[in-house]
Design a protein around this motif. Structure first.
Motif, mmCIF file in Angstrom:
data_model
loop_
_atom_site.group_PDB
_atom_site.id
_atom_site.type_symbol
_atom_site.label_atom_id
_atom_site.label_comp_id
_atom_site.label_asym_id
_atom_site.label_seq_id
_atom_site.Cartn_x
_atom_site.Cartn_y
_atom_site.Cartn_z
ATOM 1 N N TYR A 147 -46.617 -27.446 -40.909
ATOM 2 C CA TYR A 147 -46.857 -27.543 -39.472
ATOM 3 C C TYR A 147 -47.391 -28.927 -39.098
ATOM 4 O O TYR A 147 -46.900 -29.572 -38.167
ATOM 5 N N GLU B 3 -45.430 -31.947 -36.894
ATOM 6 C CA GLU B 3 -46.048 -32.442 -35.662
ATOM 7 C C GLU B 3 -46.277 -33.953 -35.724
ATOM 8 O O GLU B 3 -46.028 -34.673 -34.758
ATOM 9 N N SER C 118 -34.887 -23.081 -32.069
ATOM 10 C CA SER C 118 -36.251 -23.260 -31.566
ATOM 11 C C SER C 118 -36.250 -23.928 -30.191
ATOM 12 O O SER C 118 -35.594 -24.955 -30.001
ATOM 13 N N GLY D 27 -40.183 -28.364 -28.467
ATOM 14 C CA GLY D 27 -41.614 -28.464 -28.701
ATOM 15 C C GLY D 27 -42.219 -27.358 -29.532
ATOM 16 O O GLY D 27 -43.423 -27.381 -29.802
ATOM 17 N N LYS D 28 -41.414 -26.394 -29.951
ATOM 18 C CA LYS D 28 -41.965 -25.258 -30.688
ATOM 19 C C LYS D 28 -41.482 -25.177 -32.132
ATOM 20 O O LYS D 28 -41.857 -24.250 -32.856
ATOM 21 N N SER E 205 -42.185 -26.861 -34.849
ATOM 22 C CA SER E 205 -43.171 -26.978 -35.924
ATOM 23 C C SER E 205 -43.821 -25.640 -36.242
ATOM 24 O O SER E 205 -43.913 -25.246 -37.410
ATOM 25 N N GLY E 206 -44.258 -24.929 -35.225
ATOM 26 C CA GLY E 206 -44.892 -23.640 -35.453
ATOM 27 C C GLY E 206 -43.923 -22.591 -35.956
ATOM 28 O O GLY E 206 -44.235 -21.823 -36.874
ATOM 29 N N LEU E 207 -42.725 -22.548 -35.366
ATOM 30 C CA LEU E 207 -41.749 -21.541 -35.764
ATOM 31 C C LEU E 207 -41.253 -21.767 -37.185
ATOM 32 O O LEU E 207 -41.098 -20.817 -37.960
#
Length: 221
Positions: free
Chosen positions: A52, A56, A142, A145-146, A148-150
């Motif tokens: 993660y 980022e 994804s 902007g999402k 990294s978390g996913l």
């Protein structure tokens, strides 16, 4: 200059990722008193957190692929210039080796070594194809902007629902075959893992295409 920064980011990111995977495996094995489940939990958490953070931090520089299969798919989709693909892959492979050696150095192990851990068989190869297909599917689906978390969450889950503990990355195979530790893979078993991962990447790309209309893709690009 921009390409050079991208290559450096891919090398550093892959090195840090492999260092986290291998180093946490060594630490987990040292502290878990032979409990493999506990060791795998620790290895999973360290990998998820590191992945993660690295996506980022380095995503704005290179796209944070850290994975030749991802770079290949991005080149196929023309999101990565084809002429940069060899540099990306070489940087990722170099980073994987450096990450393994750094982990060994920190834990006082022989820096240069080969794994003897057997990882082979149809179930393992299928698991790698599934893991990589899922990874590419998550990356491509994804929302902005999402990723990294996913991606981090998916890899954490795939550690446990795949028989291979989800390498899902030819560079990870390359680095882990140089480490005779908890996270290692025997060099003789590496080619099948890599082939399965590349096949899985193609499947993930195909599944994404089936769910994406041409107009949506054109608008995105």
């Amino acid at each position: 200059m921009r390409a050079g920064r991208s290559f450096l980011a891919e090398c550093l990111g892959t090195a840090a990722l492999l260092c986290a995977v291998i180093g946490s495996g060594v630490m987990a094995e040292n502290l878990s008193a032979g409990n493999t489940a506990v060791a795998l939990i620790a290895n999973t958490l360290a990998t998820v957190f590191a992945l993660y953070v690295l996506i980022e931090v380095l995503g704005p520089v290179s796209g944070a692929h850290f994975n030749p299969a991802v770079s290949l798919v991005m080149a196929w989709r023309r999101e990565l210039p084809v002429q940069l693909l060899p540099g990306y892959v070489l940087a990722q492979l170099a980073g994987a080796a450096l990450g393994a050696w750094l982990a060994h150095a920190m834990f006082g192990l022989d820096i240069f070594q080969w794994s003897s851990k057997v990882r082979t068989g149809g179930g393992q190869w299928l698991a790698e194809a599934v893991a990589t297909a899922g990874l590419l599917f998550v990356i491509l689906r994804s929302p902005a902007g999402k990723a990294s978390g996913l991606v981090a969450c998916y890899i954490g889950a795939a550690y446990w629902f795949t028989a291979s503990t989800s390498f899902a990355n030819p560079a990870a195979v390359f680095g882990r075959m140089m480490s005779n530790t908890f996270a290692g893979i025997r060099p003789a078993d590496a080619p099948e893992f890599i082939v399965a991962e590349l096949v899985g990447a193609g499947v993930g790309l195909g599944l994404h295409a089936l769910l994406t209309s041409r107009s949506t893709e054109e608008h995105k690009n």
